[in-house]
Motif scaffolding. Structure first.
Motif, short mmCIF file in Angstrom:
data_model
loop_
_atom_site.label_atom_id
_atom_site.label_comp_id
_atom_site.label_asym_id
_atom_site.label_seq_id
_atom_site.Cartn_x
_atom_site.Cartn_y
_atom_site.Cartn_z
N LEU A 118 46.05 -26.65 15.62
CA LEU A 118 45.14 -27.55 14.91
C LEU A 118 44.76 -27.01 13.53
O LEU A 118 44.33 -27.76 12.66
CB LEU A 118 43.88 -27.79 15.73
CG LEU A 118 44.04 -28.60 17.03
CD1 LEU A 118 42.77 -28.54 17.86
CD2 LEU A 118 44.40 -30.05 16.69
N LEU A 119 44.89 -25.69 13.35
CA LEU A 119 44.54 -25.08 12.07
C LEU A 119 45.70 -25.06 11.08
O LEU A 119 45.50 -24.75 9.90
CB LEU A 119 44.04 -23.65 12.29
CG LEU A 119 42.69 -23.52 12.99
CD1 LEU A 119 42.37 -22.06 13.28
CD2 LEU A 119 41.59 -24.15 12.15
N ALA A 120 46.90 -25.38 11.54
CA ALA A 120 48.07 -25.31 10.67
C ALA A 120 47.95 -26.23 9.44
O ALA A 120 48.28 -25.81 8.32
CB ALA A 120 49.34 -25.63 11.45
N PRO A 121 47.48 -27.49 9.58
CA PRO A 121 47.34 -28.34 8.38
C PRO A 121 46.35 -27.77 7.36
O PRO A 121 46.59 -27.84 6.16
CB PRO A 121 46.85 -29.68 8.95
CG PRO A 121 47.31 -29.68 10.37
CD PRO A 121 47.18 -28.25 10.81
N LEU A 152 40.63 -29.47 8.01
CA LEU A 152 39.88 -28.54 8.84
C LEU A 152 39.04 -29.26 9.89
O LEU A 152 38.90 -28.78 11.02
CB LEU A 152 39.00 -27.65 7.95
CG LEU A 152 38.27 -26.50 8.65
CD1 LEU A 152 39.26 -25.58 9.36
CD2 LEU A 152 37.44 -25.72 7.63
N ILE A 153 38.49 -30.42 9.55
CA ILE A 153 37.65 -31.13 10.52
C ILE A 153 38.47 -31.70 11.68
O ILE A 153 37.90 -32.14 12.68
CB ILE A 153 36.82 -32.25 9.86
CG1 ILE A 153 37.71 -33.35 9.30
CG2 ILE A 153 35.89 -31.68 8.80
CD1 ILE A 153 36.92 -34.56 8.80
N LYS A 154 39.79 -31.63 11.59
CA LYS A 154 40.63 -32.09 12.69
C LYS A 154 40.48 -31.23 13.93
O LYS A 154 40.90 -31.62 15.03
CB LYS A 154 42.10 -32.14 12.26
CG LYS A 154 42.40 -33.22 11.23
CD LYS A 154 43.87 -33.23 10.85
CE LYS A 154 44.16 -34.28 9.78
NZ LYS A 154 43.93 -35.65 10.26
N ILE A 155 39.86 -30.05 13.80
CA ILE A 155 39.65 -29.21 14.98
C ILE A 155 38.76 -29.90 16.00
O ILE A 155 38.80 -29.57 17.19
CB ILE A 155 39.04 -27.84 14.59
CG1 ILE A 155 37.67 -28.01 13.93
CG2 ILE A 155 40.00 -27.05 13.71
CD1 ILE A 155 36.95 -26.69 13.66
N VAL A 204 36.55 -19.63 11.18
CA VAL A 204 36.87 -20.68 12.16
C VAL A 204 37.95 -20.18 13.11
O VAL A 204 37.85 -20.34 14.34
CB VAL A 204 37.33 -21.97 11.46
CG1 VAL A 204 37.83 -22.99 12.48
CG2 VAL A 204 36.20 -22.56 10.62
N ARG A 205 38.97 -19.54 12.57
CA ARG A 205 40.06 -19.02 13.38
C ARG A 205 39.56 -17.97 14.39
O ARG A 205 40.05 -17.88 15.52
CB ARG A 205 41.14 -18.40 12.48
CG ARG A 205 42.50 -18.24 13.17
CD ARG A 205 43.45 -17.41 12.32
NE ARG A 205 43.57 -17.88 10.96
CZ ARG A 205 44.40 -18.86 10.58
NH1 ARG A 205 45.16 -19.48 11.47
NH2 ARG A 205 44.46 -19.21 9.30
#
Length: 234
Positions: A118-121, A152-155, A204-205
């Motif tokens: 999810l963090l790749a983008p 980032l908000i896609k997490i 975040v990671r």
């Protein structure tokens, strides 16, 4: 089977790359200049000057300006022409407080991140930020910054949150541009700006929601110093 065309492509082949149109190229050039501060809020965009600078005729320029008007970056006035959009203090306050609330919600729902993919983008957007910061391309950096935050908000894996965030995209871009220019004049250069975003992503990671939220709050304060309640709302 599709027959070969004279330019080496094939008819009906969706993989054939097409060059950007004059309209899209002109729109991107003007968009970058607005976001980089080359055109100021409320400034009139003179067609004659732009056709000379962009080496295009008026029809594609006017189409490009209509596209930017649809995006909310340009406004038009009858018999006067096109102008760079202007945000009031109330606009800035509402847009930036909405942004902060949406991002905080995404962090609270999404950290620790369930799937590292999810963090790749956001990582890809950040790499572009770093490249454009090193190149000194402020206009592109503003767009990269929006892309970073929207990815980032896609997490949170929350489609409606993402849709609301996207609905104020162009106004957010104008706010980011306005504040990036103000910060760079006083204390933060473009590479420092990108580095702050790298720090936010790494927190975040790491999965520490308290530390990430604290940095998000600090990040927002430094990014948007003009997000103050309008007079009468303090």
């Amino acid at each position: 089977m599709a027959s070969s065309s004279g330019n080496g492509g094939t008819e009906g082949d969706d993989r054939v790359l097409r060059a950007p149109s004059l309209v899209s190229l002109a729109a991107q050039s003007i968009r970058n200049r607005i976001l980089a501060g080359g055109f100021q809020p409320g400034e009139r965009l003179f067609e004659e000057r732009l056709t000379d600078e962009l080496a295009i005729s008026r029809p594609p320029l006017r189409e490009a300006l209509r596209l930017l008007e649809n995006e909310g970056l340009v406004t038009s006035q009858p018999r006067r022409g096109a102008f760079v959009a202007t945000l009031t203090d109330q606009d800035v306050y509402e847009i930036l407080t909405l942004r902060s609330a949406l991002e905080r919600m995404a962090f609270e729902l999404g950290i620790p991140v369930a799937d590292p993919a999810l963090l790749a983008p956001a990582e890809a957007a950040l790499e572009k930020m770093e490249e454009h910061a090193a190149a000194g391309d402020r206009g592109a950096l503003v767009q990269d910054g929006y892309d970073f935050h929207s990815r980032l908000i896609k997490i949170a894996r929350h489609g409606r949150l993402e849709a609301i965030y996207a609905s104020v995209q162009q106004q957010l871009l104008l706010c980011m541009s306005r504040n990036l220019l103000a910060r760079e004049r006083f204390y933060e250069d473009l590479e420092e700006h990108a580095a702050r975003h790298r720090g936010l992503l790494e927190l975040v990671r790491a999965g520490d929601v308290r530390a990430a939220l604290a940095e998000l709050e600090s990040h927002g304060e430094r990014s948007f110093e003009e997000a103050r309640p309008p007079r009468g709302k303090e």
